[in-house]
Design a protein around this motif. Sequence first.
Motif, PDB file in Angstrom:
ATOM      1  N   LYS A  37       0.961  -0.994  -0.150  1.00 42.39           N
ATOM      2  CA  LYS A  37      -0.139   0.228  -0.077  1.00 42.39           C
ATOM      3  C   LYS A  37       0.872   1.023   0.161  1.00 42.39           C
ATOM      4  CE  LYS A  37      -4.492  -1.898   1.931  1.00 42.39           C
ATOM      5  NZ  LYS A  37      -4.712  -2.306   0.639  1.00 42.39           N
ATOM      6  N   TYR A  80      -6.455   5.043  -8.137  1.00 46.22           N
ATOM      7  CA  TYR A  80      -7.427   5.219  -8.093  1.00 46.22           C
ATOM      8  C   TYR A  80      -8.339   6.418  -8.987  1.00 46.22           C
ATOM      9  CZ  TYR A  80     -10.640   8.954  -5.113  1.00 46.22           C
ATOM     10  OH  TYR A  80     -11.693   9.677  -5.074  1.00 46.22           O
ATOM     11  N   ASN A  81      -9.383   6.660  -8.735  1.00 52.21           N
ATOM     12  CA  ASN A  81     -10.631   7.169 -10.067  1.00 52.21           C
ATOM     13  C   ASN A  81     -11.599   7.810  -9.207  1.00 52.21           C
ATOM     14  OD1 ASN A  81     -12.156   8.489 -11.799  1.00 52.21           O
ATOM     15  ND2 ASN A  81     -12.462   6.499 -13.155  1.00 52.21           N
ATOM     16  N   PHE A 101      -4.719  10.059  -0.086  1.00 54.46           N
ATOM     17  CA  PHE A 101      -5.361   8.412  -1.180  1.00 54.46           C
ATOM     18  C   PHE A 101      -4.684   7.344  -0.749  1.00 54.46           C
ATOM     19  CE2 PHE A 101      -6.410  12.390  -3.023  1.00 54.46           C
ATOM     20  CZ  PHE A 101      -8.133  12.020  -3.444  1.00 54.46           C
ATOM     21  N   VAL A 103      -3.732   3.699  -1.957  1.00 61.71           N
ATOM     22  CA  VAL A 103      -3.742   2.976  -2.807  1.00 61.71           C
ATOM     23  C   VAL A 103      -2.809   1.552  -3.126  1.00 61.71           C
ATOM     24  CG1 VAL A 103      -3.999   5.761  -4.888  1.00 61.71           C
ATOM     25  CG2 VAL A 103      -1.255   4.280  -4.409  1.00 61.71           C
TER      26      VAL A 103
END
Length: 142
Positions: A37, A80-81, A101, A103
Motif C-alpha cells: 500500500k 484511484y479514480n 489516498f 492505493v
Amino acid sequence: MNFLFVYTLATLFSVVFAQRAAIGFPNDGTSVTAGSKLLVEIDRGNSLSASQEVAIVIGLQSCPSSACAAPSDIMGSILYNGPFAPKLQANATFKPPHQNFTVTIPSTIAKGKAQLGVVHVSLIGAGQAPFLETFNITLNVV
C-alpha cells in the motif's frame, strides 16, 4: 489599453495557477514495493477564486527500461479514480488544502522505474470553466 490586456492576462494566469494541484507525498524517487500500500497526498493551492473540484485519477505506469510516457498520453494501471475534496487540516499547519489516498501498488508490476501520474479536473471561475491538468513523479519499484 495595453495595460488592461496585461492586467487581465495576469489575473487569469493567477486564477488558473492557484487551482493547480501537486503530489505532496511520496517524494520523487521514492522506492516502493510491488503489492504494498502507498499513501499518496494530493495538494491543491489555496485560492480566493471560485472553484469546484470534480475528480482525481491516479495511475502507475511501469517503464523500467525506457522513458515513461506523459500522463496526458498514458496513465498505466489506474489506482484511484474518483472525487477530490481537498481540505485544510488543523494539525497540518504549513500544508495547503490536501487529500490523502491509500492505493495499492500492483503485485505484478515490473521492478525498476515507474511513473505515478495524476489527472486533476476542476471547474474554475464564475462561469465554471473546465480545467484539466496532469502531473507526475518517478518511483522505484523494488
